[in-house]
Design an enzyme around this catalytic site. Sequence first.
Site, PDB file in Angstrom:
ATOM      1  N   CYS A  16       0.996  -1.266   0.113  1.00  0.00           N
ATOM      2  CA  CYS A  16       0.047  -0.080   0.083  1.00  0.00           C
ATOM      3  C   CYS A  16       0.896   1.270  -0.004  1.00  0.00           C
ATOM      4  CB  CYS A  16      -0.982   0.025   1.328  1.00  0.00           C
ATOM      5  SG  CYS A  16       0.033   0.158   2.715  1.00  0.00           S
ATOM      6  N   CYS A  19       3.641   1.343   2.713  1.00  0.00           N
ATOM      7  CA  CYS A  19       4.755   0.877   2.369  1.00  0.00           C
ATOM      8  C   CYS A  19       5.743   1.659   1.508  1.00  0.00           C
ATOM      9  CB  CYS A  19       4.435  -0.274   1.503  1.00  0.00           C
ATOM     10  SG  CYS A  19       3.348  -1.701   2.362  1.00  0.00           S
ATOM     11  N   ASP A 461      11.412  26.463 -33.111  1.00  0.00           N
ATOM     12  CA  ASP A 461      12.618  26.511 -34.315  1.00  0.00           C
ATOM     13  C   ASP A 461      12.113  26.159 -35.320  1.00  0.00           C
ATOM     14  OD1 ASP A 461      15.416  26.853 -34.981  1.00  0.00           O
ATOM     15  OD2 ASP A 461      15.149  24.595 -35.146  1.00  0.00           O
ATOM     16  N   ASP A 643      15.060  20.793 -32.717  1.00  0.00           N
ATOM     17  CA  ASP A 643      15.693  19.476 -33.258  1.00  0.00           C
ATOM     18  C   ASP A 643      16.861  18.892 -32.446  1.00  0.00           C
ATOM     19  OD1 ASP A 643      17.980  21.067 -33.607  1.00  0.00           O
ATOM     20  OD2 ASP A 643      17.747  21.053 -35.958  1.00  0.00           O
ATOM     21  N   ASP A 647      19.871  23.624 -30.399  1.00  0.00           N
ATOM     22  CA  ASP A 647      18.959  24.415 -29.674  1.00  0.00           C
ATOM     23  C   ASP A 647      18.970  24.064 -28.137  1.00  0.00           C
ATOM     24  OD1 ASP A 647      17.775  25.438 -31.793  1.00  0.00           O
ATOM     25  OD2 ASP A 647      16.789  23.412 -31.970  1.00  0.00           O
TER      26      ASP A 647
END
Length: 755
Positions: A16, A19, A461, A643, A647
């Site tokens: 549960c 735990c 971009d 890409d 960037d």
Amino acid sequence: MGDLVTIRLAIEGMHCANCAANIEKHFRQAPGVVDVAVNLANDTGQVTFDASVASVEDMLRVFDELPFTAELVAEDAPLVDEGRRAREAAHARHDRRVFAVALVLTVLIVGIGMVPGVHMGLGAALAGLFVADPTHAQAMFAANVVLMLLTVPVQFGCGARFYKGAFQSLKSGAANMDVLVCLGTSIAFAFSLYITFLPFIAGDQAGQGAMQINEGMPYYETCAMLITFVLLGKMLEARAKGATNQAIEALMNLTPPTAVVLRAGEQVEVPLAQVVVGDEVLVRPGEKVPVDGVVVQGSAEVDESMLTGEALPLMKAVGDAVVGGTVNTTGSLTVRAQRVGADTTLARIVRAVEDAQGSKAPVQRLADRIAAVFVPTILGIAAVVFLVWFFAVPAPDAALQWQQALLPAIAVIVVACPCALGLATPTALVVGMGRGAQLGILIKDGQVLEQLCRVSAVVFDKTGTVTRGAPQVVACDVPPEALALAAAVEAKSEHPLARAVVRYAEEQGVAFARIDVQDFNAVVGEGVRACADGHAVEVGSRVVVDGCDRGGFSFRDEPKPEAAGAIEQLRCRSGAACYLLTGDAQGPAMEVARAVGIEPSHVFAGVKPLGKAERVEEVRASAAAALHAAGERGAAAVAFVGDGINDAPALAAADIGVVMASGTDVALDAGQVVLMRDRLTDLVGALRLARATMRKIKQNLFWALIYNCIMIPLAAVGILAPALAGAAMALSSVTVVCNSLLLKRFAGPSASRPD
């Protein structure tokens, strides 16, 4: 702080939310631990620690004080390996056997104890074996002893796992679901023993009082039904939790277990783990490519839909790259292995999804805070319920007073299991992120998923993201001799504009292959410089030879066919403002913006790579001002889509970095969200998936909390019997997991489906 190390753990024994919270609490107390996240849905954990303070062995020793076992998952190993599958299958078979025994005994107990006439008839028959004319009390005692003997194996045999878990949990200083189950069933069992033996231990007067308690009927069926219902619930829960990992297993199964390697001129079939970089692998028609590599012999059509989503296979010939997990549909290929094992693209995708599934969304903090105090609070509520029933609600006698006080308290203890609360968030994350991976949408973190839901601006971009990334020269006033020098220099570059110049020179019939190029140097955001046949050449949008401007180029890069539709959906359906950011000149940038539907005022042209981060910050400020003006609360989230190659500053500056996977290796490392199919429509799909997953998380949390808000009062006022409380508790966990599994039906982006 020294070097930070992150390890993955496969954990067994969690039941549960308490735990998971207990494990996290112990790790946070350990020296050197920086961060820890335990996932109840797939029984895993991730621990980040300072290697100068602690070691991996120190991390594993944390479990010496806990009622759980854990093993280290190697860097190149999946979380769900064959060994773990075998253990889980063995546990499942054992659980089914235990449940079957409990079910058979419980049916007998219920049949004897609750079917009219059976209880007393059996008791009279058994008592008649020892007494000529048994009394009602003797017949009742005999029948109750039979019920006790049938209940003991259920309570202490089939339910042994709960006693063991409760003892170990309390020993470690916490209380979990096992404590609630054991406490509730043990109280009912002890009360049943009291009813069974009191008439013959305390004498006739006490016996008469005891006979008035439920007419002498014990609550053994309550104990048995509670244990059996909880076992059923845990079994169904385990099966449902297993289904949440099907997406990961489907990805793992894309790679074949063996490969045919060419060694010493012979074909040798070896396990995939034995293939090394440089091996030449034979891939026959219909077989899956086992490694990432390059074709060195043959040609064939390869189905790459698992990676790109493209339905049509692509022709692969000598020199072309292939990816492990794709399918050879026609001819025979010989592939030289370049990446194997954990380094392959598919393995890295699987690892990224596993890491993401093990992360936590900020919304889970609510569940963690509740789980930390849940069990003690429920025990306190049960104690109050008992006292109210015992002292405030009168009963005909003292014995019945105990009965009417105990049963509502037991029902409160049993019905209030924190399992559903603990499973609410992680199951939805596991299923949602797994489904995203199947659709080519790789979301790397639970926090990112939550941020995607509040994206208010998207910065794109241009080259390779909104456009095809293959620009063409549409105008040129450079004389042939200067064009030859420029093409010779640009042939050394991999930039898309450089390739466009080379293609243009070839189309014009300009000879440049024999020109000697030396001292080549690429200048970020400006172009390239070199010495070509003794001339100092600089090539950007203009060509400069020996300091003289010799003309320039005009380029056009066509937008991707889906770009306009994707931007329309982002703007109109998701309410996100869209921006275009490029290092290109204003003219081409505006032309692309008009083609895809981006406002002219949202175009940033002529921006160098290092300046892109500043533009992202400007967009964030503008988005925040727009939210404030609209009277909306919360921070504005800005996504940058690129890409992944040049960037990096903008990806880091944005709240969410989205990378197109045209360069898969770079993309997998650079972005928080990776669009594996290289389609902008998948960005719309990522936003929709994030919102669908967050809806499921909120639904799960709502039902887990409202369940307790309804069931605990019903149990407290005596409407919900303990046995029914056990069934309701089991049903709550299964309901939450099954609700999360509905995310497997998420269909991905569609232009016709509203957001």
